[in-house]
Every structure is written in C-alpha cells, then in structure tokens.
Scaffold this active site. Sequence first.
Site, short mmCIF file in Angstrom:
data_model
loop_
_atom_site.label_atom_id
_atom_site.label_comp_id
_atom_site.label_asym_id
_atom_site.label_seq_id
_atom_site.Cartn_x
_atom_site.Cartn_y
_atom_site.Cartn_z
N LYS A 291 0.80 -1.15 0.05
CA LYS A 291 0.14 -0.07 -0.14
C LYS A 291 0.92 1.18 -0.06
O LYS A 291 2.18 1.16 0.26
CB LYS A 291 -0.92 -0.15 1.27
N PHE B 277 -15.44 2.77 7.31
CA PHE B 277 -14.05 2.87 7.10
C PHE B 277 -13.77 3.18 5.46
O PHE B 277 -12.70 3.58 5.09
CB PHE B 277 -13.15 2.19 7.78
N ARG C 91 -1.48 -14.45 3.79
CA ARG C 91 -2.03 -14.12 4.87
C ARG C 91 -1.30 -14.10 6.23
O ARG C 91 -1.42 -13.21 7.19
CB ARG C 91 -3.51 -14.42 5.10
N THR D 45 -5.39 -8.24 10.36
CA THR D 45 -5.62 -6.74 9.77
C THR D 45 -5.19 -5.57 10.81
O THR D 45 -4.78 -4.70 10.17
CB THR D 45 -7.18 -6.80 9.47
N ARG E 287 2.83 -6.93 9.23
CA ARG E 287 2.25 -5.85 10.01
C ARG E 287 2.55 -5.82 11.30
O ARG E 287 2.60 -4.94 11.92
CB ARG E 287 0.60 -6.10 9.70
N GLU F 203 -9.24 -10.28 -8.08
CA GLU F 203 -8.10 -9.37 -8.06
C GLU F 203 -7.12 -9.21 -8.77
O GLU F 203 -6.77 -8.28 -9.28
CB GLU F 203 -7.81 -9.38 -6.38
N1 UDP Z 1 -9.48 -0.90 7.55
C1 UDP Z 1 -9.48 -0.11 8.24
N2 UDP Z 1 -10.39 0.04 9.41
C2 UDP Z 1 -11.10 -0.95 9.94
C3 UDP Z 1 -10.99 -2.45 9.11
C4 UDP Z 1 -10.20 -2.38 7.76
O1 UDP Z 1 -9.13 0.96 7.74
O2 UDP Z 1 -11.62 -1.16 10.78
C5 UDP Z 1 -8.84 -1.36 6.24
C6 UDP Z 1 -7.46 -1.93 6.44
O3 UDP Z 1 -6.41 -1.19 5.74
C7 UDP Z 1 -7.49 -3.11 5.73
C8 UDP Z 1 -8.61 -3.05 4.70
O4 UDP Z 1 -9.37 -1.95 5.22
O5 UDP Z 1 -6.44 -3.91 5.70
C9 UDP Z 1 -9.37 -4.16 4.19
O6 UDP Z 1 -10.06 -4.80 5.21
P1 UDP Z 1 -10.33 -6.23 5.49
O7 UDP Z 1 -11.16 -6.44 6.51
O8 UDP Z 1 -10.34 -6.84 4.09
O9 UDP Z 1 -8.60 -6.46 6.12
P2 UDP Z 1 -7.48 -7.37 5.27
O10 UDP Z 1 -8.15 -8.32 4.49
O11 UDP Z 1 -6.54 -6.37 4.68
O12 UDP Z 1 -6.75 -7.85 6.56
MG MG Z 2 -9.52 -8.19 3.10
#
Ligand code: UDP
Ligand code: MG
Length: 148
Positions: free
Chosen positions: A9, A57, A85, A91, A102, A126
């Site tokens: 990102k 968000f 993952r 996340t 992360r 994707e």
């Molecule tokens: N995100 C955020 N706030 C939240 C949850 C997610 O800003 O409360 C953002 C974060 O950058 C995350 C992205 O949204 O990586 C996509 O969310 P997802 O649940 O798909 O998480 P990921 O698959 O990236 O772990």
């Molecule tokens: Mg995701």
Amino acid sequence: MEQTFIMIKPDGVQRGLVGEIISRFEKKGFTLKGLKFITVDRPFAEKHYADLSAKPFFNGLVEYIISGPVVAMVWEGKNVVTTGRKIIGATNPAESAPGTIRGDYAIDIGRNVIHGSDAVESGRKEIALWFPEGIAEWRSSLHPWIYE
Ligand code: UDP
Ligand code: MG
C-alpha cells in the site's frame, strides 16, 4: 499452482518497505508472477474494495489507497493465499504477531502497509482486475529444491 494478489500500500512504498516485503515472499519460496508500480484512481480503488463499500471506514480506505503509488503483485505457490495472509499478519497491527509484516512494520489499522487476497476466488478476481493484460508464464529452476 495457487496464486494470490499482494499489494504494498502507499504507506509501505513511502516508508521504503518494498524490498523488505518482496524479500519475505521470495525467501519463503513463493514465485513472483507479476509486478507493477502504479497509482490507481478512485473508481479503481472502489472496485478493488467493493465488498467493503458499506463499511464506515470505506471512504478513508479508498483515500488511503489512492494517496500514492502502490506495488501490485501476483505470487504463486502451494497454499500461497493462506500462507500469504500469515506472512502479512492480522488486519489490525495491534493484534498482528511479531514476525509478520504488519506485526513488525505497522501500528494503525488504517496504515497497515500491505494487502493480500483472503481466498483463492477473491485472488482470481483481484488478479484479473489488476493484471487484465495477463501475467508472466515462467517456472523457477528452484522448483525441485522447494517442493518434494
Ligand atoms: N480497515 C480499516 N479499518 C477497519 C478495518 C479495515 O481502515 O476497521 C482497512 C485496512 O487497511 C484493511 C482494509 O481496510 O487492510 C481491508 O479490510 P479487510 O477486512 O479486508 O482486512 P485485510 O483483508 O486487509 O486484512
Ligand atoms: Mg481483505
């Protein structure tokens, strides 16, 4: 062989983490099948995150993703979606284990450095979105040293 879409990102690019992140996937044994350095526009980012469009968000997330260039990649290997993952970590960086990308390099959920597909099917979608021109066909000569 399974494939996943991985994106560094804008914060990961700005913070100079591109080499470190690519290195972790390479050293694991996964194969790089596609890579581009690209800044995406709002409609594209909204399409990528369409599943999250109802989330509070969402707008902030789209602003973040279009705020600068990203590194979009396709990685291939056995179980690469699930293992990818795990390499990325939870996340919310507050909950990502040390040793994950992360966990090691991020603090806030809205600046968590990297994206990885959450399933084989979303990975397929994707990859088609980010690499409509298709991806490289090649096989690493290390294959027999990585797979039994
Ligand atoms: N995100 C955020 N706030 C939240 C949850 C997610 O800003 O409360 C953002 C974060 O950058 C995350 C992205 O949204 O990586 C996509 O969310 P997802 O649940 O798909 O998480 P990921 O698959 O990236 O772990
Ligand atoms: Mg995701």
